[in-house]
Design an enzyme around this catalytic site. Structure first.
Site, PDB file in Angstrom:
ATOM      1  N   HIS A 156     -10.270 -13.977   3.604  1.00  0.00           N
ATOM      2  CA  HIS A 156      -9.448 -13.567   4.990  1.00  0.00           C
ATOM      3  C   HIS A 156      -7.913 -14.294   4.757  1.00  0.00           C
ATOM      4  CE1 HIS A 156      -8.997 -12.381   9.077  1.00  0.00           C
ATOM      5  NE2 HIS A 156      -8.332 -13.506   9.319  1.00  0.00           N
TER       6      HIS A 156
ATOM      7  N   GLY B 225       4.774  -4.301  10.288  1.00  0.00           N
ATOM      8  CA  GLY B 225       4.005  -3.426  10.916  1.00  0.00           C
ATOM      9  C   GLY B 225       2.282  -3.519  10.893  1.00  0.00           C
TER      10      GLY B 225
ATOM     11  N   HIS C  68      10.182   3.878 -20.003  1.00  0.00           N
ATOM     12  CA  HIS C  68      10.134   5.134 -19.218  1.00  0.00           C
ATOM     13  C   HIS C  68       8.898   5.807 -18.691  1.00  0.00           C
ATOM     14  CE1 HIS C  68      12.238   8.305 -16.928  1.00  0.00           C
ATOM     15  NE2 HIS C  68      11.198   8.956 -17.608  1.00  0.00           N
TER      16      HIS C  68
ATOM     17  N   CYS D 286      17.916   8.706 -18.264  1.00  0.00           N
ATOM     18  CA  CYS D 286      17.397   8.554 -16.789  1.00  0.00           C
ATOM     19  C   CYS D 286      18.328   7.485 -16.242  1.00  0.00           C
ATOM     20  CB  CYS D 286      15.815   7.949 -17.163  1.00  0.00           C
ATOM     21  SG  CYS D 286      15.308   6.998 -15.554  1.00  0.00           S
TER      22      CYS D 286
ATOM     23  N   CYS E 285      16.474   3.953 -16.110  1.00  0.00           N
ATOM     24  CA  CYS E 285      16.698   3.272 -17.449  1.00  0.00           C
ATOM     25  C   CYS E 285      18.012   2.679 -17.543  1.00  0.00           C
ATOM     26  CB  CYS E 285      16.402   4.238 -18.596  1.00  0.00           C
ATOM     27  SG  CYS E 285      14.627   4.788 -18.650  1.00  0.00           S
TER      28      CYS E 285
ATOM     29  N   PHE F   6      24.964   0.811  13.279  1.00  0.00           N
ATOM     30  CA  PHE F   6      25.802   1.167  12.330  1.00  0.00           C
ATOM     31  C   PHE F   6      25.007   1.869  10.995  1.00  0.00           C
ATOM     32  CE2 PHE F   6      28.815   0.543   8.681  1.00  0.00           C
ATOM     33  CZ  PHE F   6      29.526   1.344   8.680  1.00  0.00           C
TER      34      PHE F   6
ATOM     35  N   HIS G  13      -4.582  -6.781   2.912  1.00  0.00           N
ATOM     36  CA  HIS G  13      -4.853  -5.388   2.634  1.00  0.00           C
ATOM     37  C   HIS G  13      -3.547  -4.464   2.403  1.00  0.00           C
ATOM     38  CE1 HIS G  13      -3.544  -5.347   6.628  1.00  0.00           C
ATOM     39  NE2 HIS G  13      -3.418  -3.887   6.643  1.00  0.00           N
TER      40      HIS G  13
HETATM   41 ZN   LIG Z   1     -10.961 -10.827   7.323  1.00  0.00          ZN
HETATM   42 ZN   LIG Z   2      13.473   5.932 -17.122  1.00  0.00          ZN
END
Ligand SMILES: [Zn+2]
Ligand SMILES: [Zn+2]
Length: 337
Positions: free
Chosen positions: A110, A156, A237, A193, A196, A305, A163
């Site tokens: 836990h 959140g 990649h 890419c 990359c 903003f 978890h």
């Molecule tokens: Zn637990």
């Molecule tokens: Zn890449």
């Protein structure tokens, strides 16, 4: 002098505000988290309470118990029993909330988190992500799989037990699709890419590198939106986390543990989200997109903003955050052998 910096991949601009700049150390969490017990009888994810979660889709056994359990999310926003079909509701688009949502219970303990787990255990969680990713990708009409972790209430979650979550959706929203389209345009123009290219740039200038291993680069991005935003890019990649090899996941287990351990150490266990971004299902082999992990500590709140202009004001300097993380020992591993 404040400065604008552009994210090469998304073309998003951020403001690095040196005037308002705070020393990275000022983001340390001041309130101590309560010390957690290693087992909590009232926790639905603790061993002994397995009947409080739905039937698992994956269990990694350990002697007499389990190491990792993946279960359907009982409070899921989406339901795999619904239809993915889209309809019109007047002028608006509408579909039933089809999708798959699972919870990955990362440890029987836990009181741990990936920052305090052994590298091997973090790698095992990554293996579970990969296995469930593969299974969900084969389900009909699933187009996007998002793997993420919410750590702490500001990120959140109120559940303390370690978890993370996987959510598979038929929808690829503009937030995901637009950067992919930009990466495709970059590839068409440059022949390379964009991710990359960013990895090459970071590897050359080195000022924002937190850690480099054989296969991964952990760094604070040039145009970080918020203090201590951290990314992990695979050097090889590959457009999807699906394509990682077991050996790469073993290495990544250590890189991710140390990245979170450094955050924990330097900011005193801040709330954070991490997200593993991959190309949509079916685009695993494209040359223009690159999977990666982004870690966002919740130490500031986007204000008007940011919401209005989409321009984030970062009151830290990415190079300084990288230096702090580099110089911080990851918090001690608390899981015994
Ligand atoms: Zn637990
Ligand atoms: Zn890449």
């Amino acid at each position: 002098m404040p400065e604008f910096r552009q994210n090469l991949a998304t073309r998003e601009w951020v403001i690095i505000s040196r005037e308002r700049a705070k020393r990275p150390e000022q983001f340390k969490v001041r309130t101590e988290r309560p010390e957690l017990p290693s087992h909590d009888g009232s926790c639905p994810f603790c061993p002994g309470n397995e009947d409080r979660t739905p039937e698992p889709s994956l269990v990694v056994p350990a002697s007499g118990s389990w190491m990792t359990r993946v279960v359907p999310n009982r409070f899921a926003a989406l339901d795999a029993g619904l239809s993915p079909e889209r309809h019109r509701m007047g002028r608006y688009l509408f579909a039933e909330g089809y999708g798959i949502a699972e919870v990955v219970i990362e440890s029987p303990r836990h009181d741990l988190s990936p920052a305090t787990m052994r590298d091997r255990s973090v790698a095992q969680v990554l293996d579970c992500f990969a296995e469930r990713y593969r299974a969900m990708a084969h389900r009909p009409a699933i187009n996007l799989i998002t793997i993420f972790r919410n750590h702490g209430p500001l990120a959140g979650t109120s559940l303390e037990h370690p978890h993370s979550q996987i959510i598979a959706t038929p929808i690829v929203p503009p937030h995901v699709q637009d950067p992919i389209n930009l990466a495709r345009a970059y590839f068409n123009n440059e022949g390379r890419c964009v991710f990359c290219d960013m990895a090459s740039e970071e590897g050359e200038v080195r000022v924002r590198i937190v850690e480099e291993t054989e296969s991964f680069l952990c760094f604070v991005p040039y145009a970080a939106r918020s203090p201590f935003e951290t990314r992990i890019y695979p050097k090889r990649h590959s457009a999807s986390f699906w394509g990682t090899t077991p050996e790469e996941r073993v290495e990544l287990g250590g890189v991710l543990r140390r990245a979170l351990g450094r955050l924990h150490g330097s900011l005193n266990n801040p709330d954070y989200n991490f997200i593993i971004r991959s190309a949509p299902i079916g685009d695993e082999d494209v040359r223009f997109y690159h999977w990666y992990i982004v870690i966002v500590p919740k130490v500031t709140t986007p204000a008007g903003f940011e919401l209005g202009a989409g321009i984030y004001i970062n009151i830290t300097v990415p190079e300084e955050c990288a230096a702090v993380l580099r110089d911080t020992e990851p918090v001690e591993v608390r899981e015994s052998e």
